[in-house]
Scaffold this motif. Structure first.
Motif: not given
Length: 299
Positions: A26-33, A193-205, A266-271
């Motif tokens: 899980v990642r805050d798309l603005d702070s990066g935490r 992490t790679g998928l969250v990076d993708l979501l980051q670019e989609i939400w904060r292009p 952003a949330v990525a769950v792979l299980s």
């Protein structure tokens, strides 16, 4: 043990008790935490791969390389297997605009529509576009028809548990996995992490066109499959936009929670599940609870 570590430990304990092994980021798309449950292992993506495919197609449409209005002929006898919705259920040839196929792929998880996209923009071209955008941790290798060509489709329902046993047994000594669609060296794979990076670019292009990013956000918000994480994230105060992926023992979902106060997480769950069954409502609920616990910790 710190507060964060205790929550992560408890999440992993509850997942294991439900027969699940999961990587959650899980990642805050603005702070990066960012908070995650475990090491970031690449896993077969199943239908989650439709998001990077749509990303590449919409990017090329925005760049003028592809025409979103281009009619694409869908011939049912050209594509493998039946799906639950969309063109996967078609019985007669039809023409559908390229951009509308993206909608069917993402919002309806339509395998046939996705394979029609990959006939226009091949897997290696999608991969090249991701690399050009600086997005790593995702590897696109094959069409989606392969997902309905596992041993499961050739057996009667009474023997389905045998395939789930093979799926959960993991790698054989001779190859990455006895079911090639689950072999990380052959399948479409990605890391959380790679998928969250993708979501980051989609939400904060930053690199993708903003109009293309907005279209993809809208398609993810319109996702009709909402039984996995959505019950834990949908409310009047927040919007859950996502894409699921399911294949044999794999249960995934990636998405973004947009809060009314402007925060986006952003949330990525792979299980993967060790239970040899197709329907696992308890596992679905446990994944949602785990993702929500990490989200709340970050929030």
């Amino acid at each position: 043990m710190t507060g964060d570590a205790r929550v992560i430990h408890d999440v992993n304990t509850h997942l294991a008790a439900a027969g699940l092994r999961a990587t959650i980021v899980v990642r805050d798309l603005d702070s990066g935490r960012e908070i995650s449950t475990s090491g970031d292992q690449a896993m077969p993506l199943a239908s989650v791969v439709k998001v990077p495919i749509a990303f590449a197609v919409l990017t090329r449409i925005s760049e003028g390389v592809l025409d979103g209005a281009q009619p694409i002929t869908i011939r049912p006898d050209h594509y493998a297997g039946d799906g639950p919705t969309g063109t996967s259920r078609f019985r007669h040839p039809a023409q559908i605009a390229l951009e509308d196929l993206v909608m069917l792929s993402v919002s309806f998880s339509d395998n046939t529509a996705t394979d029609a996209l990959l006939d226009v923009l091949a897997p290696n071209q999608v991969q090249g576009d991701l690399e050009r955008m600086g997005l790593s941790g995702i590897h696109i290798r094959h069409h989606l028809g392969a997902l309905v060509e596992t041993p499961l489709e050739s057996l009667p329902d009474s023997d389905a548990h045998l395939v789930y046993d093979i799926a959960r047994s993991g790698a054989s000594q001779e190859a990455g996995h006895r079911i090639w669609q689950l072999d990380a060296s052959q399948a479409n794979i990605g890391t959380a992490t790679g998928l969250v990076d993708l979501l980051q670019e989609i939400w904060r292009p930053v690199r993708i066109d903003r109009v293309a990013a907005s279209k993809l956000r809208s398609l993810l918000a319109g996702n009709i499959i909402r039984h996995r994480l959505a019950p834990d994230f949908a409310s009047d105060a927040m919007t859950w936009s996502s894409k699921t992926g399911t294949l044999l023992h794999l249960r995934h979902e990636i998405g973004v929670v947009d809060h009314a106060d402007g925060q986006s997480i952003a949330v990525a769950v792979l299980s993967e599940s060790s239970n040899p069954a197709a329907a696992q409502p308890a596992a679905e609920a446990e994944l949602g609870a785990a993702a929500r616990a990490l989200h709340d910790l970050l929030r």
